[in-house]
Design a protein around this motif. Structure first.
Motif, PDB file in Angstrom:
ATOM      1  N   ALA A   1       0.378  -1.566   0.457  1.00  0.00           N
ATOM      2  CA  ALA A   1      -0.103   0.399  -0.140  1.00  0.00           C
ATOM      3  C   ALA A   1       0.157   1.104   0.130  1.00  0.00           C
ATOM      4  O   ALA A   1      -0.050   2.008  -0.614  1.00  0.00           O
ATOM      5  CB  ALA A   1      -1.300  -0.298   1.329  1.00  0.00           C
ATOM      6  N   GLN A   2       2.132   0.868   0.464  1.00  0.00           N
ATOM      7  CA  GLN A   2       2.778   2.097   0.767  1.00  0.00           C
ATOM      8  C   GLN A   2       4.056   2.222  -0.403  1.00  0.00           C
ATOM      9  O   GLN A   2       5.182   2.963  -0.646  1.00  0.00           O
ATOM     10  CB  GLN A   2       3.626   2.662   1.845  1.00  0.00           C
ATOM     11  CG  GLN A   2       2.793   2.177   3.125  1.00  0.00           C
ATOM     12  CD  GLN A   2       2.302   4.300   3.501  1.00  0.00           C
ATOM     13  OE1 GLN A   2       2.766   4.542   3.095  1.00  0.00           O
ATOM     14  NE2 GLN A   2       1.712   4.258   4.579  1.00  0.00           N
ATOM     15  N   SER A   3       3.237   2.053  -2.199  1.00  0.00           N
ATOM     16  CA  SER A   3       4.222   2.432  -2.689  1.00  0.00           C
ATOM     17  C   SER A   3       3.762   2.948  -4.669  1.00  0.00           C
ATOM     18  O   SER A   3       2.180   3.551  -3.519  1.00  0.00           O
ATOM     19  CB  SER A   3       4.615   1.051  -3.258  1.00  0.00           C
ATOM     20  OG  SER A   3       3.887   0.112  -3.867  1.00  0.00           O
ATOM     21  N   ASN A   4       3.656   3.153  -5.236  1.00  0.00           N
ATOM     22  CA  ASN A   4       3.213   4.485  -6.348  1.00  0.00           C
ATOM     23  C   ASN A   4       2.773   3.002  -7.091  1.00  0.00           C
ATOM     24  O   ASN A   4       1.087   3.055  -7.401  1.00  0.00           O
ATOM     25  CB  ASN A   4       3.900   4.424  -7.014  1.00  0.00           C
ATOM     26  CG  ASN A   4       5.121   5.657  -5.899  1.00  0.00           C
ATOM     27  OD1 ASN A   4       6.138   6.095  -6.147  1.00  0.00           O
ATOM     28  ND2 ASN A   4       3.800   6.848  -6.616  1.00  0.00           N
TER      29      ASN A   4
ATOM     30  N   ARG B   1       5.809   6.195 -11.911  1.00  0.00           N
ATOM     31  CA  ARG B   1       6.803   6.938 -11.539  1.00  0.00           C
ATOM     32  C   ARG B   1       7.368   6.635  -9.893  1.00  0.00           C
ATOM     33  O   ARG B   1       6.502   6.887  -9.271  1.00  0.00           O
ATOM     34  CB  ARG B   1       7.414   8.038 -11.846  1.00  0.00           C
ATOM     35  CG  ARG B   1       9.173   8.395 -11.441  1.00  0.00           C
ATOM     36  CD  ARG B   1       9.134  10.115 -11.659  1.00  0.00           C
ATOM     37  NE  ARG B   1       9.078  10.463 -13.191  1.00  0.00           N
ATOM     38  CZ  ARG B   1       8.939  11.109 -13.772  1.00  0.00           C
ATOM     39  NH1 ARG B   1       9.178  12.606 -13.265  1.00  0.00           N
ATOM     40  NH2 ARG B   1       8.170  11.856 -15.034  1.00  0.00           N
ATOM     41  N   ASN B   2       7.873   5.579  -9.653  1.00  0.00           N
ATOM     42  CA  ASN B   2       8.301   5.896  -8.029  1.00  0.00           C
ATOM     43  C   ASN B   2       8.931   6.316  -7.603  1.00  0.00           C
ATOM     44  O   ASN B   2       9.737   7.569  -7.601  1.00  0.00           O
ATOM     45  CB  ASN B   2       9.277   4.548  -7.614  1.00  0.00           C
ATOM     46  CG  ASN B   2       8.714   2.710  -8.221  1.00  0.00           C
ATOM     47  OD1 ASN B   2       7.461   2.868  -8.425  1.00  0.00           O
ATOM     48  ND2 ASN B   2       9.184   2.345  -8.922  1.00  0.00           N
ATOM     49  N   GLU B   3       8.125   6.522  -5.899  1.00  0.00           N
ATOM     50  CA  GLU B   3       8.843   7.965  -4.904  1.00  0.00           C
ATOM     51  C   GLU B   3       9.266   6.799  -4.242  1.00  0.00           C
ATOM     52  O   GLU B   3       8.826   5.271  -3.662  1.00  0.00           O
ATOM     53  CB  GLU B   3       7.740   8.842  -4.658  1.00  0.00           C
ATOM     54  CG  GLU B   3       7.776   9.495  -5.510  1.00  0.00           C
ATOM     55  CD  GLU B   3       5.830   9.919  -5.337  1.00  0.00           C
ATOM     56  OE1 GLU B   3       5.423  10.677  -4.972  1.00  0.00           O
ATOM     57  OE2 GLU B   3       4.690   9.228  -5.368  1.00  0.00           O
ATOM     58  N   PRO B   4      10.254   7.148  -2.708  1.00  0.00           N
ATOM     59  CA  PRO B   4      10.541   6.585  -1.902  1.00  0.00           C
ATOM     60  C   PRO B   4       9.721   5.888  -1.141  1.00  0.00           C
ATOM     61  O   PRO B   4       7.849   7.081  -0.648  1.00  0.00           O
ATOM     62  CB  PRO B   4      11.619   7.287  -0.845  1.00  0.00           C
ATOM     63  CG  PRO B   4      12.250   8.637  -1.764  1.00  0.00           C
ATOM     64  CD  PRO B   4      10.842   8.842  -2.801  1.00  0.00           C
TER      65      PRO B   4
END
Length: 302
Positions: A78-81, A118-121
């Motif tokens: 859940a805590q991802s893009n 696009r990914n974020e931390p």
């Protein structure tokens, strides 16, 4: 977390019960790729309705398997893009030397990146599900599905065993209980995981799927070859190039292309609903594409 709460409120209205399962023999190709059995595990163990499984929580579901069958599933971090947890594209073999597989199979599960955003931390991005203002609002990624560990984008990603523990427990009459437990409280990336979409495939199903997708590839190649032949009709070099093309086509025909049920590593997403699961934790599009009617399953469970 407002968006996730809203999503699971919708799921709660749509369905009830801890597991939604539907048998499907794969004869109706309009429903998607062939499989033996499929469903959605949406209610965490001990829960009252569809919800994310927080650290310490788990999803469980029971499957029916025969020798040669494999299990494929996917759940969003859940805590991802657009990160999701799944076996490789061919699934987890459910039998070994004629006996059902029992015990921990987490080493056959991986953390994947869908490539749609696009990914974020992890746990910090403004376009990740708990924080984004609306679905699909983040900048686009390169569109290729691959292991997160292969991204080389200067971000850190967990391994699957830092997030989940997956176990198989055989029962009577060919049943196997699958447990996917969220163990991320023990890692650097504590995060809920979302409802699990799952299917069981036989070896015949997988061969049929490969043949179907190869037929699609061949049709695309034939169309491209016809257009190229027209363009080259008056070209003095056409004979030599046709010979080269013939050799390439023979090589293609001799190559057995393997395709996964939910995705193929190193290829674009199929567009069957995995994006909704990997970005928003919503398995309903995948279920609909593959003919798993969650409303019907609600009635069966009541």
């Amino acid at each position: 977390m407002r968006k996730l709460i809203y999503l699971f409120a919708l799921l709660l209205l749509m369905c009830s019960g801890s597991v939604f399962a539907d048998s499907h023999d794969g004869d109706d190709m309009s429903m998607g790729m062939p499989y033996t059995e499929g469903g959605v595990a949406a209610v965490p163990v001990g829960g009252d309705g569809p919800a994310p499984a927080h650290p310490g929580g788990a999803y469980e579901f029971i499957i029916h398997a025969n020798e040669g069958d494999s299990l494929t599933f996917a759940s969003m971090l859940a805590q991802s893009n657009d990160g999701f947890l799944a076996p490789n594209e061919y699934g987890i073999a459910l039998y070994d030397m004629g006996e059902p597989v029992s015990g921990d199979v987490t080493d056959q599960v991986y953390y994947w990146d869908l490539g749609s955003e696009r990914n974020e931390p992890i746990g910090e991005g403004m376009y990740q599900a708990p924080r984004q203002a609306a679905p699909n609002s983040g900048p686009a990624g390169d569109g290729m599905v691959r292991l997160a560990s292969d991204l080389n984008d200067n971000l850190s990603y967990p391994t699957a065993d830092e997030i989940v523990s997956v176990t198989l427990t055989p029962g009577d009459m060919g049943t196997i209980t699958v447990r996917i437990e969220n163990v991320s409280d023990m890692s650097m990336y504590p995060s809920p995981i979302t409802p699990v979409f799952w299917v069981v495939q036989s070896s015949d199903d997988m061969m049929m799927m490969d043949e179907m997708m190869m037929m699609d590839d061949d049709m695309s190649d034939d169309m491209a070859d016809d257009d190229m032949s027209d363009d080259m009709a008056d070209d003095d070099m056409s004979d030599d190039m046709d010979d080269d093309m013939g050799d390439d086509m023979m090589d293609d025909d001799m190559m057995m292309m393997k395709h996964g049920f939910l995705f193929t590593s190193g290829a674009p997403d199929y567009g069957y609903g995995l994006e909704s699961l990997a970005e928003d934790g919503d398995p309903s599009a995948l279920a609909a594409h593959h003919g798993i009617d969650m409303d019907d399953m609600m009635m069966d469970d009541m």
